[in-house]
Design a protein around this motif. Sequence first.
Motif, PDB file in Angstrom:
ATOM      1  N   SER A 180      -0.937  69.438 127.589  1.00 41.88           N
ATOM      2  CA  SER A 180      -1.850  70.598 127.614  1.00 41.88           C
ATOM      3  C   SER A 180      -1.450  71.526 128.759  1.00 41.88           C
ATOM      4  O   SER A 180      -1.391  72.751 128.587  1.00 41.88           O
ATOM      5  CB  SER A 180      -3.291  70.146 127.835  1.00 41.88           C
ATOM      6  N   ARG A 230       1.830  73.311 127.966  1.00 38.82           N
ATOM      7  CA  ARG A 230       1.671  74.407 127.008  1.00 38.82           C
ATOM      8  C   ARG A 230       1.266  75.695 127.734  1.00 38.82           C
ATOM      9  O   ARG A 230       1.758  76.779 127.434  1.00 38.82           O
ATOM     10  CB  ARG A 230       0.607  74.023 125.965  1.00 38.82           C
ATOM     11  N   MET A 258       5.896  77.364 123.374  1.00 42.48           N
ATOM     12  CA  MET A 258       4.645  76.601 123.174  1.00 42.48           C
ATOM     13  C   MET A 258       4.755  75.717 121.931  1.00 42.48           C
ATOM     14  O   MET A 258       4.300  74.579 121.925  1.00 42.48           O
ATOM     15  CB  MET A 258       3.458  77.557 123.064  1.00 42.48           C
ATOM     16  N   LYS A 259       5.386  76.257 120.900  1.00 44.53           N
ATOM     17  CA  LYS A 259       5.586  75.475 119.672  1.00 44.53           C
ATOM     18  C   LYS A 259       6.519  74.292 119.961  1.00 44.53           C
ATOM     19  O   LYS A 259       6.290  73.175 119.465  1.00 44.53           O
ATOM     20  CB  LYS A 259       6.185  76.387 118.589  1.00 44.53           C
ATOM     21  N   VAL A 263       6.802  72.745 122.746  1.00 41.43           N
ATOM     22  CA  VAL A 263       6.001  71.734 123.458  1.00 41.43           C
ATOM     23  C   VAL A 263       5.221  70.883 122.453  1.00 41.43           C
ATOM     24  O   VAL A 263       5.160  69.658 122.566  1.00 41.43           O
ATOM     25  CB  VAL A 263       5.041  72.394 124.472  1.00 41.43           C
ATOM     26  N   ASP A 264       4.648  71.552 121.439  1.00 47.28           N
ATOM     27  CA  ASP A 264       3.909  70.807 120.397  1.00 47.28           C
ATOM     28  C   ASP A 264       4.812  69.792 119.704  1.00 47.28           C
ATOM     29  O   ASP A 264       4.424  68.644 119.475  1.00 47.28           O
ATOM     30  CB  ASP A 264       3.351  71.777 119.343  1.00 47.28           C
TER      31      ASP A 264
END
Lengths: 245, 248
Positions: free
Chosen positions: B173, B176, B229-230, B232-233
């Motif tokens: 979290s 991100r 960010m994607k 990281v997901d």
Amino acid sequence: MSILSANNLSKAYGERRIISDISVRLEKGEVVSLLGVSGIGKTTLFNILSGLEAPDSGSVFLSGEDVTGRSGLVGYMQQNDLLLPFKSIADNVVIPLLLRGEKKKSAIEKALALFPEFGLEGLENYYPAQLSGGMRQRAALLRSFFYSSEVLLMDEPFSALDAITRSGMQLWFRKIAREHGLSAFIITHDVNEALLLSDRIYILGGRPGRITHELPNSVPDGENQELTEEFLKNKIRITEFINGE
Amino acid sequence: MNKLYPLVFIAIIIAAWELVCRLGLVAEFMLPSPGKVVRALISEFPAIMGHSRTTLIEAAAGLGLSIAAALVFAVLMDRFEFLYKAGYPVAVMTQTVPTVAIAPLLVLWFGYGMAPKIILIFVACFFPMLIALLGGFGMADPGVLRLYRSMNAGYLRILRDVKLPYALDGFFSGLRISVSYSVVGAVISEWLGGEGGLGVYMTRVRKAFAFDKMFAVIIVTSAISLLLMKLVDVIQIAAMPWKKYEKK
């Protein structure tokens, strides 16, 4: 000589006395229940027996040696399975062996050898979230067993399970305990569970908690034993003891 | 279906923007049309990519350092309560300092190279990572901790076996948030000067009043942040395979 015994244990938190002058013993190969209502000090007693807490007075002996306030000597299985969600079942159950310095490969081999008996065959690579509550408790028991096959302290081990699963687990535990000659203290507030699993029953009562009764018990054989007349008589007697406090 | 709503919303905004430009409601030099921005993006794409590389290197360096430092500080603050009490307010203070305000100071102290930019990104990313990790350590099941202690496990063992894995959710979290902070932080620090980077490119096109290129670089900056960010997901899903079995 008792495998585990405690003499005259007392403990208070601040002004509040939790348990008073409790003496209990566990013989080798014996399963003994500590029965009492919630908040009577059962878990405090277990924390002292396991060495997680020191008593204000009294002593704990393991095979005759004074181990008061020393943790890490007996297996302690708590109410929730406490399996690590990010480890596989095999990796969870071998934690005590790894903490003792055993190599992972040999620890896993040892675990896998016992998986069929504990009803966990084929589940070694599963994560806890993939298993039912009963299966997770089996894994937790195997982990406790690896920690100490001599003495187990089990704090309401089946209370988080639904009634049907709990009944099955009790029968299974009875079998495992006999086959391995387990010596175990079980905390429970379920009279049926105490009667189904124990060779002896301690009843805790009063405030602060103390042992009010010590009763011998013969573990019944077979299923549906809780419906026999003798079982029901014993249940009524114990319930009266508890309610009399 | 849920992904369709934002796409439709974005399409509506772009259509409205195009309409405003075509009707001449705003002067073209102030608000170039979406079509013009796309054409600028295509023509300037090689140059923007070159500058993106510099920005990404700075962002990665600053973010990497902040993750390493946050990990060390989080462990120390978790282990020693006095360090938590002493360090936490200082960490909070780092968040109250506006990065735009300290950027000129950093340039004054460290010059126009990469150092001030990396430091600025570090300052921006350190706090979210630290808080995420400390929060993550706090997520460790108290029963499991008690169990490990009952088995005489030491702090390092508990950290490795219990606290760090439990902190993974919080870590991702924080990561991100931090990846987007790192890109934005890099661009802000580049505004103050340097050889390359999206911020330097932005400053140049702004001075040339080439606002179509300015919009193009803003889109690229956003796209980089979103892609990171994607990423990281994707890494989180791969790193935490047990999550897909847990009940929501």
